[in-house]
Design an enzyme around this catalytic site. Sequence first.
Site, PDB file in Angstrom:
ATOM      1  CB  VAL A  44      -0.972   0.000   1.206  1.00 48.83           C
ATOM      2  CG1 VAL A  44      -1.889   1.216   1.148  1.00 48.83           C
ATOM      3  CG2 VAL A  44      -1.798  -1.274   1.231  1.00 48.83           C
TER       4      VAL A  44
ATOM      5  CE  LYS B 209     -11.034  -4.775   6.039  1.00 49.69           C
ATOM      6  NZ  LYS B 209     -10.827  -5.734   4.933  1.00 49.69           N
TER       7      LYS B 209
HETATM    8  N1  HSE Z   1      -6.759  -8.526   3.761  1.00 48.95           N
HETATM    9  C1  HSE Z   1      -7.703  -7.475   3.542  1.00 48.95           C
HETATM   10  C2  HSE Z   1      -8.781  -7.983   2.611  1.00 48.95           C
HETATM   11  C3  HSE Z   1      -6.991  -6.291   2.981  1.00 48.95           C
HETATM   12  O1  HSE Z   1      -8.564  -9.013   1.961  1.00 48.95           O
HETATM   13  O2  HSE Z   1      -9.834  -7.384   2.528  1.00 48.95           O
HETATM   14  C4  HSE Z   1      -7.840  -5.062   2.847  1.00 48.95           C
HETATM   15  O3  HSE Z   1      -8.320  -4.617   4.087  1.00 48.95           O
END
Ligand code: HSE
Length: 396
Positions: free
Chosen positions: A16, A198
């Site tokens: 990133v 999340k």
């Molecule tokens: N490992 C995470 C995914 C990366 O596959 O969504 C992005 O947050």
Amino acid sequence: MERNEIKIGLFGFGCVGQGLYDILQQTPGFKAEIVKICCRNSEKSRPLGNEYFTFDKNDLLNNPDINVIVELIDDAEAAKEIVVGALNNGKAVVSANKKMISENFEELINLQNKLKTPLLYEAAVCGSIPILRNLEEYYDNDLLKSIQGIVNGTTNYILTEMITNKISFDIALAAAQTQGYAESDPTMDVEGFDAKYKLHIIMAHAFGLVIDPANIINIGITQINEFDIKYATEKGLKIKLVAHAIKLKSNKIIALVIPEFVDSSNELFQVDGVFNGIVTENTFVNKNFFVGKGAGSFPTASAVLSDLSALSYNYKYEYKKRFQAPDFQYTDDHLIEIYLRYNQINFNNSLFDEIIEEYKSRQNNYVVGKISIKSLKQLINNHKSDYSVILKNINP
Ligand code: HSE
């Protein structure tokens, strides 16, 4: 409006971080400059001159030429130290580290409030989909009823490969890793922890609710086998790992991450590969549907760029629903309908409130029934493997 010039101290120059560097090179209209980059490994060869790099975090945190710290490292503990250090030094922060934010959420919200220094993290949730700022600004009212979606790119990529392209789990995971989608510990993805972090962040911005993430049940995709896939495809269904935060009629909130059978009338049915999709339900507009790439270098770096741009006009999260909205309570006392496939285990049938269907054969057996989220937690704590759980229905 006069915009602040952004002088970046960048932590991490992986997938990133490099993506952000490339994107900034291609957005000359936006006044942002990477002043210094702090990395862990001094041996690695890098595509930029040595003068950019340092291995001492204080070269960034105490640097008066830097006004924004961008934190894109993997290690959640080290990331927390960096973020807290930066905020305490009056530097705004952009982070993509959902684990770090989720695990220290309360503290980080309070610190921002106390210091009046912003921490933005759009890139931590659903990659390129601008969901957090939408929840903060557009859904800035009590009308939001639910937010449900595919929030992990790796598992969606793996499930798509397994179901649509008949590729094995291991090969699909390896491909997701090669393409930079997976976490460095892919257990975080495939066991649903990444999606849970999340969801936890989403809940704060959607409903103003910050609970202990340990309360949120996360069931991953590792137990899904060929029998489950056959069951789904024969019925024209797909299996997706879906995160749900739903306000019940009682005004209490349920939250869970669980594989789910989705049919072709569900917006998420068409969200395949590394794409993420979010469906919000609102009292007066029925549904909104957001879709976009959820992982990978450029999708994530684009969200970081958007946060940097927001900082240039002094944007900060106000957590309005947390501080002004009615106090919603979390509950796990709600019935959901699941499919439970098992081979050997003697699962406790009494955990179900109602059994709707039962199937037995020599190798694979399943029940479809209604169970409370609380009892499902118990079932999962009692049995670690040899079965799969897939959501059929949530009725709020
Ligand atoms: N490992 C995470 C995914 C990366 O596959 O969504 C992005 O947050």
